[in-house]
Write an enzyme that holds these catalytic residues in place. Structure first.
Site, PDB file in Angstrom:
ATOM      1  CE1 TYR A 119      24.824 -61.982 -22.011  1.00  0.00           C
ATOM      2  CE2 TYR A 119      23.497 -61.273 -20.153  1.00  0.00           C
ATOM      3  CZ  TYR A 119      23.833 -62.228 -21.075  1.00  0.00           C
ATOM      4  OH  TYR A 119      23.173 -63.432 -21.069  1.00  0.00           O
TER       5      TYR A 119
ATOM      6  N   PRO B   5      13.128 -66.441 -24.188  1.00  0.00           N
ATOM      7  CG  PRO B   5      11.805 -65.578 -22.467  1.00  0.00           C
ATOM      8  CD  PRO B   5      13.213 -65.585 -22.982  1.00  0.00           C
TER       9      PRO B   5
ATOM     10  NE  ARG C  33      19.400 -65.226 -29.808  1.00  0.00           N
ATOM     11  CZ  ARG C  33      19.289 -66.511 -29.474  1.00  0.00           C
ATOM     12  NH1 ARG C  33      18.219 -67.202 -29.847  1.00  0.00           N
ATOM     13  NH2 ARG C  33      20.237 -67.113 -28.775  1.00  0.00           N
ATOM     14  N   GLY C  34      12.795 -61.966 -29.428  1.00  0.00           N
ATOM     15  CA  GLY C  34      11.775 -61.018 -29.838  1.00  0.00           C
ATOM     16  C   GLY C  34      10.884 -61.486 -30.968  1.00  0.00           C
ATOM     17  CG  PHE C  35      10.720 -64.435 -34.934  1.00  0.00           C
ATOM     18  CD1 PHE C  35      10.914 -63.645 -36.052  1.00  0.00           C
ATOM     19  CD2 PHE C  35       9.962 -65.591 -35.050  1.00  0.00           C
ATOM     20  CE1 PHE C  35      10.341 -63.998 -37.280  1.00  0.00           C
ATOM     21  CE2 PHE C  35       9.395 -65.954 -36.261  1.00  0.00           C
ATOM     22  CZ  PHE C  35       9.587 -65.148 -37.380  1.00  0.00           C
TER      23      PHE C  35
ATOM     24  CG  HIS D 250      27.535 -66.886 -19.977  1.00  0.00           C
ATOM     25  ND1 HIS D 250      27.625 -65.524 -20.110  1.00  0.00           N
ATOM     26  CD2 HIS D 250      26.429 -67.243 -20.663  1.00  0.00           C
ATOM     27  CE1 HIS D 250      26.628 -65.074 -20.844  1.00  0.00           C
ATOM     28  NE2 HIS D 250      25.889 -66.107 -21.204  1.00  0.00           N
TER      29      HIS D 250
END
Length: 388
Positions: free
Chosen positions: A115, A264, A267-269, A183
């Site tokens: 990241y 969860p 991605r904001g949707f 990862h």
């Protein structure tokens, strides 16, 4: 004094104000039949999250036996504060929000070497490094980073894991990593070698627990046999439920391994703030590359958000709270890690722990959503190849 006596506990001024706010919200948004239940949750802390613990948030346990790891029932994904999520607040504002999460009882924070690369760990270290023992900052190795840049390759060779561990310890400003995830699966390094290296790092006191991300049930079994896993981290939400069918959740249940769903809210949707008119930053947002986030796909998939919004209005919940509550309901060893850069969204996410729905209600929601086909793959071909 009257409030303290009636509640049977000492309440600080800040605690009183937070409780009063929670009760006010409950009375404002909860349907009549649910008001008493929600007010009781606001005062007493009972919720779908699990047993109540310090900081006012329920706690859950990832893993079992020596691999057990107690954390807040909701964690915090730090990634979007520097990486893959378009614009974000400046560093001071991000640190302030992370401290607000700690004040509200969050003890699990998630970052990774990739990241940024690197700057997300540095941010987490600056904000949370001084709180060692009070909070847990987990991180991840596996994506190759050379001279501060991602190469697109995987490297989980033992020597590389050791180097990344030392580098992460320095950036996180700590002497031990609470949980170190692989990862992505490295097809060139046997999983037994990865597990054995982590086991050695544990013996040396540099790592307390370990996990893996986006791996198969067979890989989980092989790794767990060498060094018991605490958690598996994979994408899981109402629009992506592959772990229910590919054996991953089943093997976690069987072996006593916790599960940490990333993204969860898709991605904001699922929070309802994104739609076909949303434009993502071309240089710092991976949603530009994901088939599920084209304008056409978002327009088609917004029907799912509509279901959540309608279902939530009848129960005084937002679509985001429903999406998180659905995951929390699935199993007591599941701990979602939603991320945000906004205090309002942090509070909204944490209040998902205040609501209690019946099994029939969750089944009703799940059935309605599952009847709507999801448009677009979650990853493009290159990113999908990294998933085992």
């Amino acid at each position: 004094m009257i409030m303290e006596e009636s509640a049977g506990k000492n309440i600080s001024r800040r605690g009183f104000l937070k409780t009063a706010a929670a009760i006010g919200t409950a009375l404002t948004v909860a349907p009549a039949l649910g008001k008493i239940r929600v007010v009781d949750n606001a005062v007493n802390g009972t919720s779908v999250g699990g047993g109540k613990a310090g900081g006012g948030l329920p706690h859950r346990v990832l893993g079992t036996g020596k691999a057990a790891f107690e954390v807040s029932a909701l964690g915090f994904g730090v990634m979007g504060m520097t990486y893959n999520r378009s614009q974000h607040p400046d560093r001071k504002q991000c640190i302030r929000l992370l401290h607000e999460a700690v004040d509200r009882g969050v003890t699990l924070f998630d970052t990774a070497i990739i990241y940024g690369p690197l700057n997300n760990e540095e941010l987490a270290g600056e904000a949370l490094g001084e709180l060692r023992g009070k909070v847990n900052v987990t991180t991840k190795f596996g994506h190759e980073v050379v001279n501060g840049k991602a190469t697109g390759r995987q490297d989980s060779r033992p020597a590389t894991i050791r180097k990344y561990c030392e580098d992460s310890l320095r950036r996180l400003r700590t002497d031990v990593i609470p949980m170190f995830y692989q990862h992505r699966f490295d097809r060139n390094t046997p999983v037994e070698d990865v597990a054995g290296t982590i086991q050695d790092l544990m013996k040396e006191g540099k790592v307390l627990h370990w996990g893996m991300c986006e791996v198969s049930a067979d890989t989980i079994r092989r790794a767990h046999a060498i060094c018991p896993l605490t958690a598996i981290q994979s994408e899981y939400h109402l629009m992506h439920r592959a772990v229910e069918d590919n054996g991953v959740l089943d093997v976690c249940r069987e072996l006593g391994i916790g599960f940490v769903p990333y993204s969860p809210l898709n991605r904001g949707f699922l929070g309802g703030d994104l739609n076909e008119y949303t434009r993502f930053a071309p240089d710092n947002d991976n949603r530009n590359t994901l088939p599920r986030f084209t304008p056409e796909a978002m327009r088609a998939n917004y029907r799912i958000v509509n279901v959540l919004q309608r279902f939530g209005r009848e129960r005084g919940m937002t679509s985001a709270q429903l999406a998180l509550g659905w995951l929390l309901h699935k199993a007591p060893w599941i701990v979602p890690i939603p991320g945000t850069t906004k205090l309002s969204h942090l509070e909204e996410n944490l209040r998902s722990l205040d609501f209690v729905l019946t099994a029939d209600e969750w089944n009703e929601l799940e059935t309605e959503v599952s009847e709507i086909p999801v448009t677009g793959d979650r990853y493009n071909a290159e990113q999908q190849r990294q998933v085992q």
